[in-house]
Design an enzyme around this catalytic site. Structure first.
Site, short mmCIF file in Angstrom:
data_model
loop_
_atom_site.label_atom_id
_atom_site.label_comp_id
_atom_site.label_asym_id
_atom_site.label_seq_id
_atom_site.Cartn_x
_atom_site.Cartn_y
_atom_site.Cartn_z
N GLU A 123 0.84 -1.19 0.00
CA GLU A 123 0.00 0.00 0.00
C GLU A 123 0.88 1.25 0.00
O GLU A 123 1.78 1.37 0.84
CB GLU A 123 -0.91 -0.01 1.23
CG GLU A 123 -1.93 1.11 1.27
CD GLU A 123 -2.78 1.06 2.54
OE1 GLU A 123 -3.40 2.09 2.84
OE2 GLU A 123 -2.80 0.01 3.22
N ASP A 138 -4.82 10.03 9.33
CA ASP A 138 -3.45 9.64 9.63
C ASP A 138 -2.95 10.24 10.93
O ASP A 138 -3.22 11.40 11.26
CB ASP A 138 -2.51 10.06 8.49
CG ASP A 138 -2.81 9.32 7.20
OD1 ASP A 138 -2.94 8.08 7.27
OD2 ASP A 138 -2.93 9.97 6.15
#
EC number: 4.2.1.20
Length: 264
Positions: free
Chosen positions: A47, A58
């Site tokens: 990924e 994030d």
């Protein structure tokens, strides 16, 4: 064809490994080398995160990496050029992680065409409204890209059922509330959540967010999942000021995780 799902289901180990790295951190050249190393060490799917200025899902490690890449001028075109150079040299299919705004800014059709032509085979959009998933999925399917939808511990069962229905083949289970990052322990209550989803579908399930240690992997690999996503732990190792050392740390960590997955 759901390439990511079929890859995960064909893994010889009980559970596959899906490492995540941020494109362009610490440099785009290191990203290219890291992808090759991860593949050599047995990563089943890789990924790659597209740097973005407002990465809401994030945690601090990946936010910092994304900021670093953007400050170096890393763009979508640079990332896709790197992927196009490397994807034919590795076995693991590549999944692109990006937020919805960069897709809309480029134009949905153009964006998906460009990433498909670069060699991307899977796509994760954490802030994609579920109401728009069918439209995106149809275009992805036309370009042989597998759209991977997410569910969280706070998702209602009606939303989980909708994600199961709309999913092309792989469902990403977020293993904790909040953002990505390093955590001390895996939430054991997630086992019940995973089991509920598994009882409703035979599609591939991957688990991520907060999984960062060998001990975490030993715990969750025996759950009914097809893949474990590890992000911040890899990104953190690559952040080493010495690029060679960072790459070697990534190689060793990836090898140690795969070693555990072969034994469970």
């Amino acid at each position: 064809m759901a390439i990511i799902s079929s890859t995960l289901k064909s893994v010889k180990d009980k559970c596959g490994l899906v490492p995540f790295i941020t494109a362009g951190s610490p440099t785009i050249d290191v990203t290219e080398q890291a992808v090759k190393l991860l593949d050599q060490e047995g990563a089943d799917v890789i990924e790659i995160g597209l740097p973005y200025s407002d990465p809401l899902a994030d945690g601090p490690i990946i936010q910092k990496a994304s900021k670093q890449a953007l400050e170096q001028g890393v763009t979508l075109e640079i990332v896709l050029n790197t992927i196009s150079k490397v994807y034919t040299k590795i076995n693991a299919p590549i999944v692109l992680f990006t937020y919805y705004n960069p897709i809309l800014s480029k134009g949905i059709n153009i964006f998906l065409e460009q990433i498909a032509q670069s060699g991307v085979r899977g796509l994760i959009i954490p802030d994609l409204p579920l109401e728009e998933a069918d439209y995106i999925a149809d275009i992805c399917q036309a370009w042989s890209i597998e759209l991977i939808l997410l569910v969280t511990p706070t998702s209602s069962m009606s939303r989980v059922e909708a994600v199961i229905e709309k999913s092309q083949g792989t469902i990403y289970i977020v293993s904790s509330t909040g953002v990505t990052g390093l955590r001390e322990n895996v939430n054991q209550e997630m086992l019940d959540f995973v089991s509920k989803i598994r009882s409703r579908t035979d599609k591939s399930l991957i688990l991520g967010f907060g999984i960062s240690k060998v001990q975490h992997v030993e715990t969750v690999a025996n759950w009914s999942i097809n893949g474990i996503v590890i992000g911040s732990a890899f990104v953190n190792r690559l952040a080493n000021c010495d690029a060679y050392q960072g790459l070697q740390d990534v190689r060793r960590f990836c090898g140690s995780i795969k070693s555990v997955l072969r034994k469970v």
